[in-house]
Design an enzyme around this catalytic site. Structure first.
Site, PDB file in Angstrom:
ATOM      1  N   TYR A 132     165.529 -45.936  40.865  1.00 20.27           N
ATOM      2  CA  TYR A 132     165.786 -47.109  40.019  1.00 20.27           C
ATOM      3  C   TYR A 132     166.239 -48.311  40.853  1.00 20.27           C
ATOM      4  O   TYR A 132     166.274 -49.429  40.357  1.00 20.27           O
ATOM      5  CB  TYR A 132     166.852 -46.817  38.965  1.00 20.27           C
ATOM      6  CG  TYR A 132     166.570 -45.655  38.055  1.00 20.27           C
ATOM      7  CD1 TYR A 132     165.305 -45.075  37.960  1.00 20.27           C
ATOM      8  CD2 TYR A 132     167.596 -45.123  37.259  1.00 20.27           C
ATOM      9  CE1 TYR A 132     165.064 -44.000  37.127  1.00 20.27           C
ATOM     10  CE2 TYR A 132     167.360 -44.048  36.415  1.00 20.27           C
ATOM     11  CZ  TYR A 132     166.104 -43.488  36.361  1.00 20.27           C
ATOM     12  OH  TYR A 132     165.883 -42.418  35.532  1.00 20.27           O
TER      13      TYR A 132
ATOM     14  N   LEU B 126     164.931 -42.233  22.117  1.00 17.54           N
ATOM     15  CA  LEU B 126     164.444 -42.952  20.944  1.00 17.54           C
ATOM     16  C   LEU B 126     162.938 -43.176  21.020  1.00 17.54           C
ATOM     17  O   LEU B 126     162.380 -43.937  20.238  1.00 17.54           O
ATOM     18  CB  LEU B 126     165.160 -44.304  20.810  1.00 17.54           C
ATOM     19  CG  LEU B 126     166.692 -44.265  20.839  1.00 17.54           C
ATOM     20  CD1 LEU B 126     167.263 -45.674  20.777  1.00 17.54           C
ATOM     21  CD2 LEU B 126     167.232 -43.414  19.698  1.00 17.54           C
TER      22      LEU B 126
ATOM     23  N   ILE C 278     170.966 -39.830  26.834  1.00 18.29           N
ATOM     24  CA  ILE C 278     171.347 -40.998  27.641  1.00 18.29           C
ATOM     25  C   ILE C 278     170.564 -42.241  27.212  1.00 18.29           C
ATOM     26  O   ILE C 278     169.699 -42.725  27.949  1.00 18.29           O
ATOM     27  CB  ILE C 278     171.164 -40.718  29.142  1.00 18.29           C
ATOM     28  CG1 ILE C 278     169.795 -40.060  29.432  1.00 18.29           C
ATOM     29  CG2 ILE C 278     172.283 -39.851  29.665  1.00 18.29           C
ATOM     30  CD1 ILE C 278     169.446 -40.006  30.910  1.00 18.29           C
TER      31      ILE C 278
ATOM     32  N   LYS D 137     169.827 -46.254  26.523  1.00 19.45           N
ATOM     33  CA  LYS D 137     170.202 -47.448  27.275  1.00 19.45           C
ATOM     34  C   LYS D 137     170.025 -48.664  26.382  1.00 19.45           C
ATOM     35  O   LYS D 137     169.219 -48.667  25.443  1.00 19.45           O
ATOM     36  CB  LYS D 137     169.364 -47.600  28.537  1.00 19.45           C
ATOM     37  CG  LYS D 137     167.918 -48.022  28.271  1.00 19.45           C
ATOM     38  CD  LYS D 137     167.232 -48.518  29.525  1.00 19.45           C
ATOM     39  CE  LYS D 137     165.870 -49.099  29.177  1.00 19.45           C
ATOM     40  NZ  LYS D 137     165.163 -49.654  30.329  1.00 19.45           N
ATOM     41  N   SER D 138     170.808 -49.692  26.677  1.00 22.31           N
ATOM     42  CA  SER D 138     170.662 -50.971  26.010  1.00 22.31           C
ATOM     43  C   SER D 138     171.370 -52.011  26.851  1.00 22.31           C
ATOM     44  O   SER D 138     172.408 -51.735  27.456  1.00 22.31           O
ATOM     45  CB  SER D 138     171.271 -50.949  24.604  1.00 22.31           C
ATOM     46  OG  SER D 138     171.183 -52.240  24.013  1.00 22.31           O
TER      47      SER D 138
ATOM     48  N   ARG E 127     174.592 -53.043  20.543  1.00 24.92           N
ATOM     49  CA  ARG E 127     173.808 -51.820  20.390  1.00 24.92           C
ATOM     50  C   ARG E 127     174.422 -50.667  21.182  1.00 24.92           C
ATOM     51  O   ARG E 127     174.334 -49.509  20.771  1.00 24.92           O
ATOM     52  CB  ARG E 127     172.355 -52.062  20.802  1.00 24.92           C
ATOM     53  CG  ARG E 127     171.560 -52.841  19.749  1.00 24.92           C
ATOM     54  CD  ARG E 127     170.070 -52.746  19.989  1.00 24.92           C
ATOM     55  NE  ARG E 127     169.661 -53.463  21.180  1.00 24.92           N
ATOM     56  CZ  ARG E 127     169.348 -54.759  21.218  1.00 24.92           C
ATOM     57  NH1 ARG E 127     169.427 -55.489  20.109  1.00 24.92           N
ATOM     58  NH2 ARG E 127     168.969 -55.341  22.342  1.00 24.92           N
TER      59      ARG E 127
ATOM     60  N   ASN F 209     175.148 -47.259  19.344  1.00 26.54           N
ATOM     61  CA  ASN F 209     174.663 -45.962  19.833  1.00 26.54           C
ATOM     62  C   ASN F 209     175.812 -44.981  20.018  1.00 26.54           C
ATOM     63  O   ASN F 209     175.700 -43.804  19.667  1.00 26.54           O
ATOM     64  CB  ASN F 209     173.929 -46.150  21.163  1.00 26.54           C
ATOM     65  CG  ASN F 209     172.584 -46.837  21.020  1.00 26.54           C
ATOM     66  OD1 ASN F 209     172.031 -46.942  19.928  1.00 26.54           O
ATOM     67  ND2 ASN F 209     172.053 -47.319  22.129  1.00 26.54           N
TER      68      ASN F 209
END
Length: 281
Positions: free
Chosen positions: A56, A194, A232, A234-235, A240, A244
């Site tokens: 990443y 999601l 896990i 992410k946002s 959010r 979550n």
């Protein structure tokens, strides 16, 4: 910075006794220049489980966020992963990640992909077992390992993986792989939980969200949690993030859980681990 007390996220106890917060925060595809701010926001919101990877290219920013947070290192569960192109030099790769993160140890280190065409994951695993024995890693595991990859690994492994992290969401559940992992004592961890947003508009999800007066994302995350899956999301949006995190307080009925499970459609989003061989370099 001010820090919100950690939320009441339940822990999952791994097969070596290490505990991991069941709901964590992922930074896949988060640009390095935005990562520190976003991870600081996640920690301030109450997350105590952060998942990154060498591939990443944002490990340094994750580490900077942890250092800036004021939260004791022991209170944060930190995961990173071995880049595919470095399976043959796993010890050096791990220590590079640890330097980037600026930490003395990593809580969970994963082989990111099996890359069966290179046939190096058993070699990498032996190195990871050594690092684990030396206390540089608290738990070791795998990511994107299919059933045959697990079988191959376990033929020579001395340590059973603590975690298998793979794509899992309502329209792509990989139930046989999840069941096999759990039978072996390997915790299941879902990425793209999601469906990268694609599953949020499914009827069974939206109707359940309307019934509980909560967001569709919270419904799906509660569905994962109800099955014991580590997850896990992410946002980049702090609102959010908090929404979550509130999934830990949602209790779905068996019929609601079954309705979401019925959405299985074989809708893989990511690469197929049976053939994926991207170097990530």
């Amino acid at each position: 910075m001010p820090v919100t007390p950690a939320s009441t996220v339940p822990n999952v106890t791994l097969n070596n006794g290490v505990q991991v917060p069941q709901l964590g925060f992922g930074v896949f595809q988060v640009p390095p220049e935005e990562t520190q701010r976003i991870v600081e926001d996640a920690l301030e919101a109450g997350y105590r489980h952060i998942d990154t990877a060498a591939a990443y290219r944002n490990e340094a920013a994750v580490g900077a966020a942890i250092a800036a947070s004021g939260i004791p290192r022991a209170d944060i569960f930190l995961t990173t992963k071995l880049r595919n192109g470095e399976q043959g030099t796993a010890r050096e790769a791990f220590r590079n990640s640890r330097r980037e993160l600026g930490v003395d140890y990593v809580d969970l280190y994963l082989i990111h992909w099996p890359v069966p065409s290179r046939n190096l994951f058993n070699e990498a695993w032996k190195v990871m077992e050594s690092l684990h024995a030396d206390g540089e890693i608290r738990a070791i595991g795998v990511s994107n390992f299919l059933a045959d990859h697990l079988d191959t690994l376990l033929q020579s492994a001395e340590v059973v993986p603590a975690v298998n992290q793979f794509e899992l969401h309502p329209t792509f559940q990989q139930p046989e792989l999840a069941a096999k992992s759990r039978t072996l004592g390997i915790a299941v961890e879902a990425y793209s939980p999601l469906g990268q947003g694609a599953d949020l508009n499914a009827g069974a999800v939206t109707s359940t969200a309307d019934k509980h007066n909560i967001s569709p994302a919270r419904v799906i995350l509660a569905w994962h949690l109800a099955q014991g899956t580590i997850v896990i999301p992410k946002s980049a949006n702090s609102g959010r993030m908090r929404d979550n995190l509130a999934a830990v307080d949602v209790v779905l009925s068996p019929s609601e859980i079954n309705a979401i499970a019925a959405l299985e459609a074989g809708a893989r989003i990511g690469s197929d681990p049976a053939v994926a061989a991207h170097s990530q370099m």
